[in-house]
Design an enzyme around this catalytic site. Structure first.
Site, PDB file in Angstrom:
ATOM      1  N   ASN A 177     -87.561  -5.537 -35.797  1.00 41.70           N
ATOM      2  CA  ASN A 177     -88.879  -5.568 -35.422  1.00 41.70           C
ATOM      3  C   ASN A 177     -88.840  -4.877 -33.941  1.00 41.70           C
ATOM      4  O   ASN A 177     -88.459  -5.308 -32.803  1.00 41.70           O
ATOM      5  CB  ASN A 177     -89.363  -6.910 -35.010  1.00 41.70           C
ATOM      6  CG  ASN A 177     -90.631  -7.088 -34.270  1.00 41.70           C
ATOM      7  OD1 ASN A 177     -91.309  -6.177 -34.199  1.00 41.70           O
ATOM      8  ND2 ASN A 177     -90.769  -8.411 -33.897  1.00 41.70           N
ATOM      9  N   TRP A 178     -89.449  -3.499 -33.994  1.00 39.34           N
ATOM     10  CA  TRP A 178     -89.397  -2.682 -32.605  1.00 39.34           C
ATOM     11  C   TRP A 178     -90.609  -3.058 -31.764  1.00 39.34           C
ATOM     12  O   TRP A 178     -90.387  -2.896 -30.550  1.00 39.34           O
ATOM     13  CB  TRP A 178     -89.603  -1.309 -33.004  1.00 39.34           C
ATOM     14  CG  TRP A 178     -88.465  -0.863 -33.895  1.00 39.34           C
ATOM     15  CD1 TRP A 178     -87.273  -1.301 -34.264  1.00 39.34           C
ATOM     16  CD2 TRP A 178     -88.145   0.683 -33.915  1.00 39.34           C
ATOM     17  NE1 TRP A 178     -86.382  -0.480 -34.699  1.00 39.34           N
ATOM     18  CE2 TRP A 178     -87.000   0.913 -34.709  1.00 39.34           C
ATOM     19  CE3 TRP A 178     -89.291   1.853 -33.929  1.00 39.34           C
ATOM     20  CZ2 TRP A 178     -86.548   2.250 -35.040  1.00 39.34           C
ATOM     21  CZ3 TRP A 178     -88.479   3.103 -34.357  1.00 39.34           C
ATOM     22  CH2 TRP A 178     -87.202   3.334 -34.793  1.00 39.34           C
ATOM     23  N   LYS A 179     -91.299  -4.088 -32.115  1.00 40.75           N
ATOM     24  CA  LYS A 179     -92.303  -4.369 -31.313  1.00 40.75           C
ATOM     25  C   LYS A 179     -93.104  -3.113 -30.818  1.00 40.75           C
ATOM     26  O   LYS A 179     -93.249  -2.131 -31.387  1.00 40.75           O
ATOM     27  CB  LYS A 179     -91.790  -5.309 -30.005  1.00 40.75           C
ATOM     28  CG  LYS A 179     -90.993  -6.360 -30.692  1.00 40.75           C
ATOM     29  CD  LYS A 179     -90.540  -7.555 -29.719  1.00 40.75           C
ATOM     30  CE  LYS A 179     -89.685  -8.538 -30.593  1.00 40.75           C
ATOM     31  NZ  LYS A 179     -89.332  -9.900 -29.561  1.00 40.75           N
ATOM     32  N   HIS A 235     -95.974 -13.760 -35.363  1.00 36.81           N
ATOM     33  CA  HIS A 235     -94.733 -13.833 -34.494  1.00 36.81           C
ATOM     34  C   HIS A 235     -95.452 -14.236 -33.185  1.00 36.81           C
ATOM     35  O   HIS A 235     -96.443 -14.275 -32.822  1.00 36.81           O
ATOM     36  CB  HIS A 235     -94.745 -12.300 -34.134  1.00 36.81           C
ATOM     37  CG  HIS A 235     -93.266 -12.040 -33.307  1.00 36.81           C
ATOM     38  ND1 HIS A 235     -93.230 -12.399 -31.768  1.00 36.81           N
ATOM     39  CD2 HIS A 235     -92.139 -11.723 -33.698  1.00 36.81           C
ATOM     40  CE1 HIS A 235     -92.159 -12.139 -31.612  1.00 36.81           C
ATOM     41  NE2 HIS A 235     -91.370 -11.955 -32.673  1.00 36.81           N
ATOM     42  N   GLU A 256     -95.252 -13.976 -30.273  1.00 27.98           N
ATOM     43  CA  GLU A 256     -95.900 -12.852 -29.354  1.00 27.98           C
ATOM     44  C   GLU A 256     -97.335 -12.795 -29.639  1.00 27.98           C
ATOM     45  O   GLU A 256     -98.085 -12.750 -28.640  1.00 27.98           O
ATOM     46  CB  GLU A 256     -94.986 -11.563 -29.059  1.00 27.98           C
ATOM     47  CG  GLU A 256     -93.885 -11.829 -28.418  1.00 27.98           C
ATOM     48  CD  GLU A 256     -92.605 -10.843 -28.598  1.00 27.98           C
ATOM     49  OE1 GLU A 256     -92.939  -9.771 -29.352  1.00 27.98           O
ATOM     50  OE2 GLU A 256     -91.524 -11.155 -28.119  1.00 27.98           O
ATOM     51  N   GLU A 267     -88.003 -18.315 -35.430  1.00 26.68           N
ATOM     52  CA  GLU A 267     -87.664 -17.642 -33.972  1.00 26.68           C
ATOM     53  C   GLU A 267     -87.903 -18.610 -32.866  1.00 26.68           C
ATOM     54  O   GLU A 267     -89.196 -18.780 -32.664  1.00 26.68           O
ATOM     55  CB  GLU A 267     -88.504 -16.405 -33.981  1.00 26.68           C
ATOM     56  CG  GLU A 267     -88.174 -15.495 -34.974  1.00 26.68           C
ATOM     57  CD  GLU A 267     -88.408 -13.933 -34.635  1.00 26.68           C
ATOM     58  OE1 GLU A 267     -87.500 -12.930 -34.468  1.00 26.68           O
ATOM     59  OE2 GLU A 267     -89.521 -13.725 -33.928  1.00 26.68           O
ATOM     60  N   GLY A 296     -85.737 -12.400 -26.697  1.00 21.41           N
ATOM     61  CA  GLY A 296     -85.408 -11.492 -25.746  1.00 21.41           C
ATOM     62  C   GLY A 296     -84.755 -12.248 -24.504  1.00 21.41           C
ATOM     63  O   GLY A 296     -84.734 -11.329 -23.323  1.00 21.41           O
ATOM     64  N   SER A 340     -82.565 -13.262 -30.068  1.00 20.14           N
ATOM     65  CA  SER A 340     -81.152 -12.692 -29.420  1.00 20.14           C
ATOM     66  C   SER A 340     -80.290 -12.467 -30.425  1.00 20.14           C
ATOM     67  O   SER A 340     -79.099 -12.654 -30.051  1.00 20.14           O
ATOM     68  CB  SER A 340     -81.185 -13.644 -28.348  1.00 20.14           C
ATOM     69  OG  SER A 340     -82.018 -13.799 -27.236  1.00 20.14           O
ATOM     70  N   GLY A 345     -85.092  -7.994 -32.803  1.00 20.38           N
ATOM     71  CA  GLY A 345     -85.922  -7.326 -31.805  1.00 20.38           C
ATOM     72  C   GLY A 345     -84.840  -6.293 -31.128  1.00 20.38           C
ATOM     73  O   GLY A 345     -84.689  -5.270 -31.777  1.00 20.38           O
ATOM     74  N   GLY A 346     -84.752  -6.568 -29.921  1.00 17.79           N
ATOM     75  CA  GLY A 346     -84.023  -5.469 -28.758  1.00 17.79           C
ATOM     76  C   GLY A 346     -82.823  -4.776 -29.480  1.00 17.79           C
ATOM     77  O   GLY A 346     -82.733  -3.662 -29.441  1.00 17.79           O
TER      78      GLY A 346
HETATM   79  P1  13P Z   1     -84.726 -10.381 -29.630  1.00 12.30           P
HETATM   80  O1  13P Z   1     -83.926  -9.958 -30.697  1.00 12.30           O
HETATM   81  O2  13P Z   1     -85.256  -9.087 -28.816  1.00 12.30           O
HETATM   82  O3  13P Z   1     -84.454 -11.478 -29.054  1.00 12.30           O
HETATM   83  O4  13P Z   1     -86.352 -10.496 -30.425  1.00 12.30           O
HETATM   84  C1  13P Z   1     -86.435 -11.395 -31.445  1.00 12.30           C
HETATM   85  C2  13P Z   1     -87.827 -11.118 -32.171  1.00 12.30           C
HETATM   86  O5  13P Z   1     -88.758 -11.681 -31.425  1.00 12.30           O
HETATM   87  C3  13P Z   1     -87.690 -10.655 -33.279  1.00 12.30           C
HETATM   88  O6  13P Z   1     -89.004 -10.581 -33.790  1.00 12.30           O
END
Ligand code: 13P
Length: 251
Positions: A12-14, A99, A101, A169, A175, A214, A235-236
């Site tokens: 997920n590149w957000k 998600h 967020e 999640e 993050g 993470s 994510g990251g």
């Molecule tokens: P991180 O891997 O950066 O913690 O993000 C997780 C996430 O929200 C994937 O959707």
């Protein structure tokens, strides 16, 4: 008896990535072609601006793509929104819905998330339905109650038949570099599995449950070995092909 549940690694590149980031998809394709065939389905969910080109690049290497959100309606006067059918038209196979967020930034309720997941199904996308507790909820001993309630209200009734993926999640792990203990992940994924079997019968055994929060090359192997963890939502660490390749090879 082995389950037929699909193993999945979803990046997920957000809201990260300009057109130059497409080079990471090409690099991922090259790395996957050079190594052993991945033991999982690989999905990249880039920003919508990159989706069509990412889908084109990915399709040559067996890398699937997904959107990060969709509107619950199939079309209409909704300025700035994207329908699930548009994501499909741009080459997506999946769509992330709910998600944390989006739940936090846009006040999305589980009822809205369910409507988005249903729109995804109608467009023949596989919705990845996200759930997870906050740190305050976990500290209050309510993590499981919160997550199962979110699932109850966010999952469409016709989720069976491996048409929907669940992603657990924990909000406080996203993050932050912090993850739950292996025992806590195992307990939550078991609770989710039991919920899915209660609601969908035997078909609940076949729904994939991803862990997200993470996930890094350094912890992927341990997390992915936990019972009922069928893959990861990353994510990251999905922004660099080199990191994501290491996570994929940990499956
Ligand atoms: P991180 O891997 O950066 O913690 O993000 C997780 C996430 O929200 C994937 O959707």
């Amino acid at each position: 008896m082995p389950k037929s549940t699909d193993r999945l690694i979803v990046g997920n590149w957000k809201m990260h990535g300009f057109s130059a980031a497409l080079a990471e998809i090409s690099a991922l394709a090259t790395a996957l072609a050079a190594g052993e065939p991945p033991r999982c389905i690989v999905v990249i969910c880039p920003p919508a601006t990159l989706l069509a080109e990412a889908s084109r690049l990915g399709s040559m290497a067996g890398i699937l793509t997904g959107g990060q959100d969709c509107h619950p309606a199939l079309s209409g006067a909704h300025t700035g929104d994207l329908s699930a059918a548009m994501l499909k038209d741009a080459g997506a196979s999946y769509v992330i819905v709910g998600h944390s967020e989006r739940r936090a930034d846009h006040g999305e309720t589980s009822e809205l998330v369910r409507a988005k997941a249903e729109a995804g199904l109608t467009a023949k996308l596989i919705p990845i339905v996200c759930v997870g507790e906050t740190l305050a909820e976990r500290d209050a001993g309510r993590a499981e109650t919160i997550v199962l309630d979110q699932l109850d209200r966010s999952l469409p009734d016709d989720a069976a038949g491996r048409k929907v993926v669940v992603a657990y999640e924990p909000v406080w792990a996203i993050g932050t570099g912090r993850t739950p203990t292996d025992a806590d992940i195992a307990a939550m994924h078991l609770a989710i599995r039991q919920y899915l079997v209660t609601r969908f019968g035997a078909a609940g055994q076949d729904l994939s449950i991803l862990y997200g929060g993470s996930v890094k090359p350094a912890n992927a192997r341990t997390i992915l070995a936990i019972a009922n963890v069928d893959g990861a939502l990353v994510g990251g660490a999905s922004l660099l092909a080199s990191d994501l390749t290491r996570i994929i090879s940990a499956v």
